[in-house]
Design a protein around this motif. Structure first.
Motif, PDB file in Angstrom:
ATOM      1  N   ARG A 126     -20.491   3.916  -1.492  1.00 54.36           N
ATOM      2  CA  ARG A 126     -19.637   4.369  -0.390  1.00 54.36           C
ATOM      3  C   ARG A 126     -18.729   3.250   0.115  1.00 54.36           C
ATOM      4  NH1 ARG A 126     -22.337   8.572   3.137  1.00 54.36           N
ATOM      5  NH2 ARG A 126     -21.721   9.743   1.325  1.00 54.36           N
ATOM      6  N   TRP A 127     -19.275   2.017   0.198  1.00 53.89           N
ATOM      7  CA  TRP A 127     -18.459   0.919   0.718  1.00 53.89           C
ATOM      8  C   TRP A 127     -17.259   0.673  -0.171  1.00 53.89           C
ATOM      9  CZ3 TRP A 127     -18.173  -0.210   5.395  1.00 53.89           C
ATOM     10  CH2 TRP A 127     -19.286  -0.036   6.237  1.00 53.89           C
ATOM     11  N   GLY A 128     -17.522   0.654  -1.489  1.00 55.25           N
ATOM     12  CA  GLY A 128     -16.408   0.476  -2.418  1.00 55.25           C
ATOM     13  C   GLY A 128     -15.449   1.646  -2.321  1.00 55.25           C
ATOM     14  N   PHE A 129     -16.024   2.816  -2.071  1.00 53.89           N
ATOM     15  CA  PHE A 129     -15.255   4.058  -1.982  1.00 53.89           C
ATOM     16  C   PHE A 129     -14.230   3.971  -0.862  1.00 53.89           C
ATOM     17  CE2 PHE A 129     -14.866   8.470  -0.522  1.00 53.89           C
ATOM     18  CZ  PHE A 129     -14.536   9.090  -1.715  1.00 53.89           C
ATOM     19  N   PHE A 130     -14.634   3.381   0.272  1.00 60.59           N
ATOM     20  CA  PHE A 130     -13.700   3.287   1.399  1.00 60.59           C
ATOM     21  C   PHE A 130     -12.856   2.020   1.352  1.00 60.59           C
ATOM     22  CE2 PHE A 130     -16.655   6.356   3.409  1.00 60.59           C
ATOM     23  CZ  PHE A 130     -15.707   7.324   3.678  1.00 60.59           C
ATOM     24  N   LEU A 131     -13.436   0.947   0.810  1.00 64.80           N
ATOM     25  CA  LEU A 131     -12.737  -0.341   0.826  1.00 64.80           C
ATOM     26  C   LEU A 131     -11.547  -0.345  -0.123  1.00 64.80           C
ATOM     27  CD1 LEU A 131     -15.526  -3.046   1.093  1.00 64.80           C
ATOM     28  CD2 LEU A 131     -13.777  -2.426   2.772  1.00 64.80           C
ATOM     29  N   LEU A 184      -5.116  -2.373  -0.106  1.00 64.89           N
ATOM     30  CA  LEU A 184      -3.667  -2.567  -0.248  1.00 64.89           C
ATOM     31  C   LEU A 184      -2.947  -2.530   1.105  1.00 64.89           C
ATOM     32  CD1 LEU A 184      -1.341  -3.024  -2.231  1.00 64.89           C
ATOM     33  CD2 LEU A 184      -1.138  -0.550  -2.429  1.00 64.89           C
ATOM     34  N   PRO A 185      -3.154  -1.498   1.946  1.00 62.63           N
ATOM     35  CA  PRO A 185      -2.460  -1.489   3.231  1.00 62.63           C
ATOM     36  C   PRO A 185      -2.809  -2.691   4.100  1.00 62.63           C
ATOM     37  CG  PRO A 185      -3.949   0.407   3.043  1.00 62.63           C
ATOM     38  CD  PRO A 185      -3.867  -0.232   1.711  1.00 62.63           C
TER      39      PRO A 185
END
Lengths: 261, 277
Positions: free
Chosen positions: B30-35, B40-41
């Protein structure tokens, strides 16, 4: 012919031509077949012999070029709920659950109570109890085909047409489904016409095996199967009938190759 | 036969456990999913901020993100930002509803009848390539500068994608299902509601998503040209006062609102189309 009055389905002098690229292709030539009520007919033939076309004409999806089909004395011209059909692909509507798919088969004028009763009965009949609210993609191929059979039977059609219904299933599921269809046939006493390219399947299920030849598609021979059910595929008489039908397809070869389960 | 029955039941269970495993595997990532999408932004914002603070970018042209954030807070507290956004959103909802309903009805009629399609082919072919912005002055002349002209612009903008996708969805209904319905002697109404429309639903949703995107763009376009409220007006007014920060607040709030709308539609879509895997 005095027995003609007892026929449920009668096909006389049926022919069908297709036009493909302005060329006429003779798909079926002079098909004659009488089916008595409650009979199980197997039609076996190589691909392209027009056996599926024959079923499509009986169900009313295609029309014949000449000849006549009557069901219970009435000539058939268009599809109707007096004939049920099961295709090679289950053709369940992916957006409906098993229950709704089977209910989709119900006559439009059936009341809701009647529908529910019929649907529940047929879910039980095909052994899908417990899977009523599953979507088709959640079912195995064999279970999808069970639901498809229930949908076709829910109107209690006079005749059930099966177009290579187990062709896409693996060998184990296929044998299992053959037994299931037999059980359903014995329970419902529905007249059934099965199209297949599997000679064993044809003999295992049929009261008579209609052997069709290709180009032009026509009935070559009708082999009665008088063995009692359940049939043993390794039984001597079963093997004799298989040999007889085999000879129809591979008559030119001096010694038909060995065939065993 | 019982044996295979039991097997097929087990198969169902296996499928269920497989899904559960997939879900828990998702939780681990999940962390990678959101990170990943945020990286980029955040990087762009940091570079922008640093360049502004070091004096490489003039703040009157492009104020640093922290200053813009300041304005966002101010405008949110005063309620000005929300007021303009809600006005624009209301126009979008009204215009899109009209355009989508018209697109759906015409799409069904055209999709079902090749005759109707032939009859309207020239008119649709001629009207479709006209950019929405070109309609704005015409509609202002006809309907005045009020709400009606803006809602009409939005309706026209969202009509086309809905229409085209509905037609496409209806045309791509699998013949096999139509044959089943024919054999079962289903009425035309049952055929439409139980077979054709459900099968066209994924395509209809695509049309709705594109349509609402265009509706949102159209409202800003219409407000930029002539309006006394809405996000488009807010941007134009800030330009006249040379308030670069307010302009950018307007521009980015358009983007964020569009993103949210798309997210909501996707959620509804995945609920409705859970059979479509």
């Amino acid at each position: 012919m005095s027995s003609l009055t007892q026929q449920l389905l009668s096909i006389t002098g049926l022919s069908k031509q297709f036009a493909i690229n302005s060329e006429t292709v003779q798909a079926l030539t002079d098909i004659n077949l009488q089916v008595t009520p409650g009979e199980f007919i197997s039609i076996v033939g190589a691909s392209g012999c027009g056996k599926s076309t024959l079923l499509r004409i009986i169900v009313g999806l295609d029309s014949q070029s000449s000849g006549e089909i009557t069901l219970g004395g009435q000539a058939i011209h268009k599809p109707g709920v007096d004939r049920g059909m099961v295709f090679q692909e289950a053709r369940l509507l992916p957006w409906l659950t098993v229950r709704d798919n089977i209910a989709f088969g119900c006559r439009s004028n059936a009341t809701n109570v009647e529908k529910c009763r019929l649907v529940d009965e047929h879910i039980a009949l095909v052994g899908l109890a417990g899977f009523e609210s599953a979507y088709p993609h959640q079912l195995s191929g064999g279970m999808q085909q069970r639901a498809s059979i229930a949908r076709a039977l829910v109107n209690r059609p006079k005749v059930l047409l099966l177009d290579e219904p187990f062709g896409a299933l693996d060998a184990f599921t296929r044998i299992n489904m053959q037994q299931e269809v037999l059980r359903i046939w014995e329970a419902e006493k529905t007249t059934m016409i099965l199209v297949t390219h599997d000679i064993d399947e044809a003999i295992y299920l049929g009261d008579r095996v209609v052997v069709m030849s290709s180009r032009p598609g026509t009935i070559k021979k009708i082999v009665p199967v008088t063995l009692s059910r359940p049939r043993d595929r390794s039984d001597y008489d079963f093997v004799q009938i298989r040999k007889e039908i085999y000879a129809e397809f591979f008559e030119q070869s001096p010694k038909p190759f060995a065939y065993a389960i | 036969m019982e044996f295979i029955d039991i097997n097929s039941r087990n198969e169902g269970k296996e499928r269920c456990t497989a899904q559960v495993q997939a879900v828990s595997a998702g939780a681990e990532h999940r962390w990678g999913f959101f990170l990943l999408p945020l990286a980029l932004p955040v990087m762009l914002l940091v570079v922008w901020e640093v360049l502004s603070r070091k004096g490489f970018i003039r703040p009157t042209i492009l104020p640093p993100p922290t200053d813009i954030w300041q304005v966002v807070v101010e405008m949110t507290v005063s309620g000005e930002l929300l007021k303009h956004l809600l006005i624009s959103l209301e126009r979008v909802v009204k215009g899109f509803s009209v355009g989508a309903v018209l697109g759906l009805i015409s799409g069904i009629l055209i999709g079902l009848s090749p005759r109707i399609e032939r009859a309207v082919a020239l008119v649709t072919g001629l009207l479709r390539p006209i950019p929405i912005i070109a309609w704005v002055p015409v509609l202002i002349l006809w309907m005045g500068i009020d709400e009606a002209s803006k809602i009409t612009v939005i309706a026209i903008g969202s009509f086309w994608p809905v229409l085209l996708n509905v037609i496409q969805g209806i045309r791509s209904t699998d013949r096999k299902y139509l044959e089943v319905a024919t054999i079962l002697e289903k009425s035309r109404w049952m055929l439409l509601t139980k077979v054709i429309l459900p099968s066209a639903l994924p395509s209809i949703f695509t049309g709705i998503r594109i349509g609402i995107g265009i509706a949102w763009m159209s409202v800003v376009g219409a407000e930029l040209i002539a309006a006394s409220s809405g996000v488009g007006y807010m941007i134009m007014y800030a330009r006249e006062l040379s308030q670069a920060d307010v302009m950018l607040v307007g521009v980015f709030s358009i983007g964020i609102t569009g993103l949210l709308i798309d997210y909501i539609i996707r959620t509804v879509e995945s609920r409705l189309l859970k059979w479509n895997v």
